[in-house]
Motif scaffolding. Structure first.
Motif, PDB file in Angstrom:
ATOM      1  N   GLU A 100       0.499  -1.644  -0.047  1.00 21.21           N
ATOM      2  CA  GLU A 100      -0.262  -0.379  -0.279  1.00 21.21           C
ATOM      3  C   GLU A 100       0.841   1.227  -0.408  1.00 21.21           C
ATOM      4  N   GLN A 101       2.504   1.635   0.460  1.00 21.10           N
ATOM      5  CA  GLN A 101       2.962   2.073   0.390  1.00 21.10           C
ATOM      6  C   GLN A 101       3.667   2.711  -0.219  1.00 21.10           C
ATOM      7  N   TRP A 102       3.759   4.012  -0.740  1.00 20.69           N
ATOM      8  CA  TRP A 102       4.600   4.921  -2.215  1.00 20.69           C
ATOM      9  C   TRP A 102       5.933   5.481  -1.505  1.00 20.69           C
ATOM     10  N   PRO A 103       6.433   5.737  -1.967  1.00 23.62           N
ATOM     11  CA  PRO A 103       7.258   5.297  -3.346  1.00 23.62           C
ATOM     12  C   PRO A 103       7.571   3.453  -2.733  1.00 23.62           C
ATOM     13  N   ARG A 104       7.772   2.525  -3.696  1.00 20.04           N
ATOM     14  CA  ARG A 104       8.130   0.998  -3.247  1.00 20.04           C
ATOM     15  C   ARG A 104       9.641   0.995  -4.071  1.00 20.04           C
ATOM     16  N   VAL A 105       9.909   0.569  -2.944  1.00 21.16           N
ATOM     17  CA  VAL A 105      12.299   0.455  -3.284  1.00 21.16           C
ATOM     18  C   VAL A 105      12.023  -0.750  -3.364  1.00 21.16           C
ATOM     19  N   LEU A 106      12.735  -1.589  -4.457  1.00 22.94           N
ATOM     20  CA  LEU A 106      13.101  -2.669  -4.515  1.00 22.94           C
ATOM     21  C   LEU A 106      15.037  -2.158  -4.724  1.00 22.94           C
ATOM     22  N   GLY A 107      15.724  -3.482  -4.733  1.00 18.94           N
ATOM     23  CA  GLY A 107      16.760  -3.671  -4.131  1.00 18.94           C
ATOM     24  C   GLY A 107      17.497  -4.600  -5.116  1.00 18.94           C
ATOM     25  N   VAL A 108      18.528  -5.158  -5.675  1.00 26.99           N
ATOM     26  CA  VAL A 108      19.468  -5.656  -6.462  1.00 26.99           C
ATOM     27  C   VAL A 108      20.599  -5.255  -5.998  1.00 26.99           C
ATOM     28  N   THR A 109      21.249  -7.288  -6.247  1.00 23.03           N
ATOM     29  CA  THR A 109      22.624  -7.049  -5.323  1.00 23.03           C
ATOM     30  C   THR A 109      22.779  -8.750  -6.297  1.00 23.03           C
ATOM     31  N   SER A 110      23.696  -9.155  -5.392  1.00 22.64           N
ATOM     32  CA  SER A 110      24.744 -10.229  -6.733  1.00 22.64           C
ATOM     33  C   SER A 110      25.272 -10.886  -5.097  1.00 22.64           C
ATOM     34  N   CYS A 111      25.853 -11.650  -6.336  1.00 18.73           N
ATOM     35  CA  CYS A 111      26.727 -12.308  -5.372  1.00 18.73           C
ATOM     36  C   CYS A 111      28.615 -12.477  -5.352  1.00 18.73           C
ATOM     37  N   THR A 112      28.616 -11.880  -6.853  1.00 16.65           N
ATOM     38  CA  THR A 112      29.812 -11.067  -6.917  1.00 16.65           C
ATOM     39  C   THR A 112      30.204 -10.196  -7.814  1.00 16.65           C
ATOM     40  N   TYR A 210       7.943  10.403  -5.494  1.00 20.94           N
ATOM     41  CA  TYR A 210       8.765   9.087  -6.255  1.00 20.94           C
ATOM     42  C   TYR A 210       8.079   8.315  -6.421  1.00 20.94           C
ATOM     43  N   ASP A 211       7.640   7.432  -7.117  1.00 23.28           N
ATOM     44  CA  ASP A 211       6.500   5.727  -7.126  1.00 23.28           C
ATOM     45  C   ASP A 211       7.690   4.860  -6.954  1.00 23.28           C
ATOM     46  N   PHE A 212       8.821   4.543  -7.687  1.00 20.65           N
ATOM     47  CA  PHE A 212       9.614   4.097  -7.554  1.00 20.65           C
ATOM     48  C   PHE A 212      11.209   4.229  -6.729  1.00 20.65           C
ATOM     49  N   ILE A 213      11.690   3.621  -6.181  1.00 21.98           N
ATOM     50  CA  ILE A 213      13.538   3.853  -5.755  1.00 21.98           C
ATOM     51  C   ILE A 213      13.745   2.401  -5.634  1.00 21.98           C
ATOM     52  N   VAL A 214      14.961   2.160  -6.556  1.00 23.39           N
ATOM     53  CA  VAL A 214      15.879   1.259  -7.151  1.00 23.39           C
ATOM     54  C   VAL A 214      16.907   1.883  -6.808  1.00 23.39           C
ATOM     55  N   LEU A 215      17.310   0.534  -5.379  1.00 28.07           N
ATOM     56  CA  LEU A 215      18.799   0.451  -5.145  1.00 28.07           C
ATOM     57  C   LEU A 215      19.572  -0.421  -5.301  1.00 28.07           C
ATOM     58  N   ASP A 216      20.917   0.248  -6.326  1.00 29.31           N
ATOM     59  CA  ASP A 216      21.631  -0.362  -7.207  1.00 29.31           C
ATOM     60  C   ASP A 216      22.826  -1.059  -6.000  1.00 29.31           C
ATOM     61  N   MET A 217      22.936  -2.241  -5.091  1.00 23.83           N
ATOM     62  CA  MET A 217      23.413  -2.447  -3.899  1.00 23.83           C
ATOM     63  C   MET A 217      24.210  -3.383  -4.256  1.00 23.83           C
ATOM     64  N   PRO A 218      25.737  -3.009  -3.460  1.00 18.37           N
ATOM     65  CA  PRO A 218      27.348  -3.945  -3.762  1.00 18.37           C
ATOM     66  C   PRO A 218      27.016  -5.401  -3.606  1.00 18.37           C
ATOM     67  N   PRO A 219      28.258  -6.370  -3.711  1.00 20.39           N
ATOM     68  CA  PRO A 219      27.967  -7.787  -3.770  1.00 20.39           C
ATOM     69  C   PRO A 219      27.153  -8.532  -2.028  1.00 20.39           C
TER      70      PRO A 219
END
Length: 284
Positions: A100-112, A210-219
């Motif tokens: 229900e809440q905005w903005p929606r916070v999406l994270g992208v991370t990796s193994c390496t 903002y409607d979406f926040i996309v986080l480019d995260m470290p490994p």
């Protein structure tokens, strides 16, 4: 003859070590079975058109999908894989529609490092921004190795510290409805810890329009910022480089994320290799 036999034997042993002793994640079915996580999407290795014409190799043979590329190739990559990023956007939107809440916070991370998480975060943010009138903010959370600004050709002159300092957000508009906060190396020398700065930043942005926040995260690691942002993120995607990530490392990464109660939506298998020559692809 003996030398040739020794060479063949050496190559055979190397292949055996790679295929048997070093077990890596190779496809969606295997990954889901070994990790117990859904594979949201499989993205192929990609090579700029000029490179394909020059080498004649398959797209998957030598594409970096987020590695070091010629000037302008990063944007070409985003456009070349546009349908994959749109699919990722649609599938994530389906799983977060209940929020229900905005903005929606999406994270992208990796193994390496080098797995392509920055490219996927950028592609996802771009697909979200282009889908409607939604305002999207892409934040690079890796001051030491951040590269989101290179994808869009932005000068990383204003990062987290500047945003917190002026209260207005000197965010770079990289495309209609898409804004970028790049990471800057200077942020590592401030009195605030990286985690404190990120928390302050996200809290400010959550109050914005903002409607979406996309986080480019470290490994992910034991001390990674990817773990210390738990509670601020609505959903996280784990990027796994196809045929490069050991099963045990992937399991360890999964366990670290789940231990912090991070909402792990699933896996994106990146840089899937095709061993069919590009000229043969063109004939089909």
């Amino acid at each position: 003859m003996a030398a040739a036999f020794g060479l063949v034997l050496g190559l055979g042993l190397a292949f055996l070590q790679e295929e048997v002793f070093r077990k890596t994640l190779k496809n969606a079915l295997q990954t889901e079975g070994l990790l117990g996580l859904p594979v949201i999407l499989t993205i192929p290795m990609w090579l700029p058109a000029a490179g394909r014409r020059r080498t004649g190799k398959s797209e998957a043979a030598s594409s970096p999908n987020g590695g070091v590329m010629p000037r302008g190739a990063s944007r070409e990559l985003l456009e070349g894989l546009k349908e994959y990023f749109e699919t990722l956007r649609d599938r994530l939107s389906t799983t977060t529609n209940h929020l229900e809440q905005w903005p929606r916070v999406l994270g992208v991370t990796s193994c390496t490092p080098g797995g392509g998480s920055t490219t996927i975060a950028a592609g996802l943010a771009l697909a979200l921004a282009r889908s409607s009138k939604d305002r999207v903010l892409l934040m690079d959370l890796d001051p030491a190795h951040g590269s989101a600004h290179r994808v869009f050709g932005v000068n990383p002159s204003s990062g987290l510290v500047d945003i917190l300092a002026d209260g207005q957000g000197n965010k770079a508009l990289v495309e209609r409805n898409l804004y970028l906060v790049p990471a800057t190396p200077e942020e590592t020398s401030t009195s605030l810890s990286v985690t404190e700065r990120v928390r302050g930043m996200v809290e400010k942005m959550v109050q914005s329009n903002y409607d979406f926040i996309v986080l480019d995260m470290p490994p992910v690691s034991d001390i990674s910022l990817a773990l210390r942002t738990a509670g601020m993120i609505d959903a996280v995607v784990l990027v796994v480089e196809n045929e490069k990530v050991d099963v045990e490392l992937a399991r360890r990464t999964r366990d670290l994320l789940l231990r912090e109660k991070i909402k792990l939506m699933g896996v994106v298998l990146n840089k899937r290799r095709s061993y069919v020559p590009h000229w043969l692809h063109q004939m089909t």
